[in-house]
Design a protein around this motif. Sequence first.
Motif, PDB file in Angstrom:
ATOM      1  N   UNK A 186       0.897  -1.300   0.027  1.00  0.00           N
ATOM      2  CA  UNK A 186      -0.028  -0.055  -0.120  1.00  0.00           C
ATOM      3  C   UNK A 186       0.934   1.220   0.157  1.00  0.00           C
ATOM      4  N   UNK A 187       2.045   1.259   0.987  1.00  0.00           N
ATOM      5  CA  UNK A 187       2.748   2.279   0.729  1.00  0.00           C
ATOM      6  C   UNK A 187       3.439   2.704  -0.447  1.00  0.00           C
ATOM      7  N   UNK A 188       4.051   1.497  -0.773  1.00  0.00           N
ATOM      8  CA  UNK A 188       4.862   1.659  -2.188  1.00  0.00           C
ATOM      9  C   UNK A 188       3.837   2.192  -3.389  1.00  0.00           C
ATOM     10  N   UNK A 189       2.819   1.509  -3.300  1.00  0.00           N
ATOM     11  CA  UNK A 189       1.887   2.039  -4.560  1.00  0.00           C
ATOM     12  C   UNK A 189       1.348   3.550  -4.389  1.00  0.00           C
ATOM     13  N   UNK A 190       1.145   3.869  -2.943  1.00  0.00           N
ATOM     14  CA  UNK A 190       0.999   5.189  -2.823  1.00  0.00           C
ATOM     15  C   UNK A 190       1.978   6.283  -3.266  1.00  0.00           C
ATOM     16  N   UNK A 191       3.255   5.859  -3.067  1.00  0.00           N
ATOM     17  CA  UNK A 191       4.386   6.569  -3.425  1.00  0.00           C
ATOM     18  C   UNK A 191       4.774   6.666  -4.694  1.00  0.00           C
ATOM     19  N   UNK A 192       4.306   5.474  -5.238  1.00  0.00           N
ATOM     20  CA  UNK A 192       4.461   5.462  -6.721  1.00  0.00           C
ATOM     21  C   UNK A 192       3.565   6.200  -7.608  1.00  0.00           C
ATOM     22  N   UNK A 193       2.317   6.466  -6.922  1.00  0.00           N
ATOM     23  CA  UNK A 193       1.210   7.473  -7.675  1.00  0.00           C
ATOM     24  C   UNK A 193       1.794   8.757  -7.465  1.00  0.00           C
ATOM     25  N   UNK A 194       2.386   9.265  -6.449  1.00  0.00           N
ATOM     26  CA  UNK A 194       2.994  10.583  -6.211  1.00  0.00           C
ATOM     27  C   UNK A 194       4.054  10.905  -7.361  1.00  0.00           C
ATOM     28  N   UNK A 195       4.958   9.780  -7.474  1.00  0.00           N
ATOM     29  CA  UNK A 195       5.982   9.986  -8.686  1.00  0.00           C
ATOM     30  C   UNK A 195       5.333  10.218 -10.031  1.00  0.00           C
ATOM     31  N   UNK A 196       4.404   9.215 -10.319  1.00  0.00           N
ATOM     32  CA  UNK A 196       3.557   9.344 -11.761  1.00  0.00           C
ATOM     33  C   UNK A 196       2.897  10.672 -11.800  1.00  0.00           C
ATOM     34  N   UNK A 197       2.202  11.187 -10.745  1.00  0.00           N
ATOM     35  CA  UNK A 197       1.736  12.555 -10.916  1.00  0.00           C
ATOM     36  C   UNK A 197       2.907  13.612 -11.211  1.00  0.00           C
ATOM     37  N   UNK A 198       3.977  13.538 -10.230  1.00  0.00           N
ATOM     38  CA  UNK A 198       4.975  14.453 -10.625  1.00  0.00           C
ATOM     39  C   UNK A 198       5.386  14.304 -12.124  1.00  0.00           C
ATOM     40  N   UNK A 199       5.564  13.291 -12.689  1.00  0.00           N
ATOM     41  CA  UNK A 199       6.073  13.244 -14.318  1.00  0.00           C
ATOM     42  C   UNK A 199       4.853  13.893 -15.148  1.00  0.00           C
ATOM     43  N   UNK A 200       3.685  13.763 -14.790  1.00  0.00           N
ATOM     44  CA  UNK A 200       2.842  14.305 -15.588  1.00  0.00           C
ATOM     45  C   UNK A 200       2.817  15.876 -15.285  1.00  0.00           C
ATOM     46  N   UNK A 201       3.129  16.315 -14.325  1.00  0.00           N
ATOM     47  CA  UNK A 201       3.157  17.813 -13.947  1.00  0.00           C
ATOM     48  C   UNK A 201       4.323  18.248 -14.640  1.00  0.00           C
ATOM     49  N   UNK A 202       5.516  17.565 -14.468  1.00  0.00           N
ATOM     50  CA  UNK A 202       6.755  17.906 -15.149  1.00  0.00           C
ATOM     51  C   UNK A 202       6.597  18.144 -16.945  1.00  0.00           C
ATOM     52  N   UNK A 203       5.961  17.061 -17.196  1.00  0.00           N
ATOM     53  CA  UNK A 203       5.774  16.821 -18.783  1.00  0.00           C
ATOM     54  C   UNK A 203       5.055  18.159 -19.185  1.00  0.00           C
ATOM     55  N   UNK A 204       4.071  18.289 -18.447  1.00  0.00           N
ATOM     56  CA  UNK A 204       3.032  19.319 -19.244  1.00  0.00           C
ATOM     57  C   UNK A 204       3.822  20.851 -19.000  1.00  0.00           C
ATOM     58  N   UNK A 205       4.475  21.004 -17.820  1.00  0.00           N
ATOM     59  CA  UNK A 205       5.252  22.099 -17.639  1.00  0.00           C
ATOM     60  C   UNK A 205       6.064  22.548 -18.598  1.00  0.00           C
ATOM     61  N   UNK A 206       6.854  21.511 -19.105  1.00  0.00           N
ATOM     62  CA  UNK A 206       8.174  21.661 -19.878  1.00  0.00           C
ATOM     63  C   UNK A 206       7.865  21.181 -21.542  1.00  0.00           C
ATOM     64  N   UNK A 207       6.680  20.830 -21.726  1.00  0.00           N
ATOM     65  CA  UNK A 207       6.413  20.248 -22.945  1.00  0.00           C
ATOM     66  C   UNK A 207       7.363  19.134 -23.456  1.00  0.00           C
ATOM     67  N   UNK A 208       7.519  18.165 -22.501  1.00  0.00           N
ATOM     68  CA  UNK A 208       8.071  17.078 -22.805  1.00  0.00           C
ATOM     69  C   UNK A 208       7.439  15.762 -22.576  1.00  0.00           C
ATOM     70  N   UNK A 209       7.938  14.687 -22.767  1.00  0.00           N
ATOM     71  CA  UNK A 209       7.325  13.255 -22.632  1.00  0.00           C
ATOM     72  C   UNK A 209       7.294  12.817 -21.340  1.00  0.00           C
ATOM     73  N   UNK A 210       6.281  11.811 -21.106  1.00  0.00           N
ATOM     74  CA  UNK A 210       6.408  11.509 -19.765  1.00  0.00           C
ATOM     75  C   UNK A 210       7.834  10.704 -19.380  1.00  0.00           C
TER      76      UNK A 210
END
Length: 283
Positions: A219-243
């Motif tokens: 449960x902890x690992x999957x929750x942390x993994x979701x945070x990382x995936x969210x950050x990848x999406x934010x970063x990709x949108x912010x800088x116009x790069x791929x995930x």
Amino acid sequence: MVHELYAAGLGLHTVLGLLPGHRRLAEERVRAVIAGLDGTIGTIHQAGARLAVARSAPVIGALAALPGGVDLSGHLHTLTRHCVELLDLDAAAIVLTGQDLAASGQGAATARELCRLPEGPCHDTCQTGQPVTAADLAVTSRWPLFTAQARTAGFQAVYTLPLSLAGTSLGALALFNASAHEPSAGEVQLAQGVADLAAVVITCDGMLRQRDSLADQLRTALGDHAVVEHAEGVLAERHGISVAAAHTVMTTHSRLHDAHLLDTARAIVDGTADLSDTVRRLR
């Protein structure tokens, strides 16, 4: 692959981190491990109950109805109490690797102390996995310290039986009498049935703890993994790069700044981290 990595000693965070794009596979494999543990626990319950009933017939049948959850202390105390009542003992104790877990009877407190000694029938059974009978402590010189303390406390006979499951020795069941007594075959059979059930309870408790720990880690690992995936999406949108590029930026930034990937991800999501320099460096 996840199972092999986890079996090799890698934590779930590491396993999931090594498998970008395979989160579903990771979840399924780890959940399969948990399901397997649940199945094994159920099998042990059933096999242990059948074994005890086969050995000790109806008198032990009531003890075989263990509930789904394991209250280790409560079950072991119940088993020692049944031993005292059914075998007309003065005390009974269950010990695991040299430490007492439960005791019942008028002499329960003393029985606990005797089981802690570095010698005696209980110590020998825990060490060898073999039963020991001392029908009359007045005529034995095998354990001078144990014998002296046991007789001072009013015990004249002790016999111990191994707790074991699937060939693994777990501890001992120690039975104390205030008078000299050689246990009959029926008494030994009944006591061994109780010892078998105690072994089942102890084993189930350990496996339940392992299952719960693994589930919590998942449960902890999957929750942390979701945070990382969210950050990848934010970063990709912010800088116009791929995930995929965003993931590379995050791991590079974390390495350069000696930061944990999860901390970097949280900082990106809450807007406190600027990875523009790292993005430009990798373009």
